[in-house]
Design an enzyme around this catalytic site. Structure first.
Site, PDB file in Angstrom:
ATOM      1  CG  HIS A   9      19.554  30.895  49.148  1.00  0.00           C
ATOM      2  ND1 HIS A   9      18.458  32.011  49.379  1.00  0.00           N
ATOM      3  CD2 HIS A   9      19.513  29.382  49.669  1.00  0.00           C
ATOM      4  CE1 HIS A   9      17.665  31.069  49.897  1.00  0.00           C
ATOM      5  NE2 HIS A   9      17.587  30.087  49.583  1.00  0.00           N
ATOM      6  CD  GLN A  11      13.303  38.291  48.886  1.00  0.00           C
ATOM      7  OE1 GLN A  11      13.444  38.707  47.549  1.00  0.00           O
ATOM      8  NE2 GLN A  11      12.532  39.141  50.101  1.00  0.00           N
ATOM      9  CD  GLU A 109      16.504  25.034  53.535  1.00  0.00           C
ATOM     10  OE1 GLU A 109      17.526  24.706  54.652  1.00  0.00           O
ATOM     11  OE2 GLU A 109      16.279  26.488  53.888  1.00  0.00           O
ATOM     12  NE  ARG A 110      13.121  20.387  58.324  1.00  0.00           N
ATOM     13  CZ  ARG A 110      13.035  21.124  59.072  1.00  0.00           C
ATOM     14  NH1 ARG A 110      12.897  22.311  59.307  1.00  0.00           N
ATOM     15  NH2 ARG A 110      11.489  20.747  59.869  1.00  0.00           N
ATOM     16  CG  MET A 111      13.243  17.392  50.279  1.00  0.00           C
ATOM     17  SD  MET A 111      11.405  16.916  50.506  1.00  0.00           S
ATOM     18  CE  MET A 111      11.468  15.341  50.440  1.00  0.00           C
ATOM     19  NE  ARG A 137      12.567  28.984  63.235  1.00  0.00           N
ATOM     20  CZ  ARG A 137      13.508  28.659  62.372  1.00  0.00           C
ATOM     21  NH1 ARG A 137      13.430  27.156  61.304  1.00  0.00           N
ATOM     22  NH2 ARG A 137      13.377  29.856  61.035  1.00  0.00           N
TER      23      ARG A 137
END
Length: 226
Positions: A9, A11, A109-111, A137
């Site tokens: 997506h 910004q 997205e990752r929570m 990371r």
């Protein structure tokens, strides 16, 4: 040629403010809107038969904005799978001018758990840069009450295999508008990256990645394909 188009997506308002966003439903910033439109320009001549997004508005906004100038002039319509009767189209003529869009939280997205809404620099000061680097990371280490990249893949990959991949096998061209980490987990699988290799994979906002499904494997195309 069967295509799979992946797009992080544009910004978001919280990207702009350097905040952890995760599952908080934040819209695009003005820059993000322009990025989505520009991304659409770069893929406007590529065939698209189905669109998939997460359930988060920044993902949906990006997909819809990207399609505004598509050369097919087809209109995306959101398929409400929990109530298919709501989005059923009873005109064959209009159906031919539409592209179905499916939403799933599997592509979210990752929570980020207890980091959501916090400034990334402030979190680094509070917990130390090394700890935050591990949360952001590493492959298997999750932030408090959040998901790791591995955890994210545990929902994105089954959804891709069960819902999206069969359409590619049928020759359908697929456009996925999603998020940095949900897409990283998919790309890890598509490109057979190791746990170490995926850690250095960065996906800029609003830049499409195009793969061709050959019937045997996914081949990544140069950005100029569109």
């Amino acid at each position: 040629m069967t295509l799979l188009i992946l797009l992080r997506h544009g910004q978001s308002v919280w990207n702009q403010k350097n905040l952890f966003t995760g599952w908080v439903d934040i819209p695009l910033s003005q820059q993000g809107i322009q990025e989505a439109i520009a991304a659409g320009e770069s893929i406007k001549h590529l065939p698209i038969d189905c669109i998939f997004t997460s359930t988060l508005v920044r993902s949906l906004m990006t997909a819809l904005l990207a399609m505004t100038n598509h050369s097919s002039q087809k209109v995306p319509y959101i398929v409400h799978e929990e109530r298919p009767d709501m989005s059923r189209i009873h005109s064959q003529k209009e159906m031919e001018q539409m592209i179905p869009l499916f939403q799933s939280s599997a592509l979210n997205e990752r929570m980020y758990g207890e980091l959501q809404g916090k400034n990334k620099q402030e979190v680094a000061v509070q917990f130390g840069e090394e700890q935050v680097k591990l949360w952001r990371r590493s492959y298997r280490i999750a932030p408090p009450q959040g998901e790791s990249l591995f955890d994210t893949g545990q929902r994105t990959l089954p959804y891709f295999q069960e819902r999206i991949f069969p359409l590619l096998q049928q020759g359908k061209n697929i456009f996925i508008s999603a998020h940095g980490n949900s897409l990283r987990s998919l790309i890890m699988d598509l490109e057979k990256l190791s746990e170490e290799q995926v850690l250095s994979l960065e996906l800029p906002t609003g830049q499409p990645i195009v793969y061709e499904w050959t019937g045997q494997k996914f081949t990544k195309h140069a950005p100029s394909l569109g």
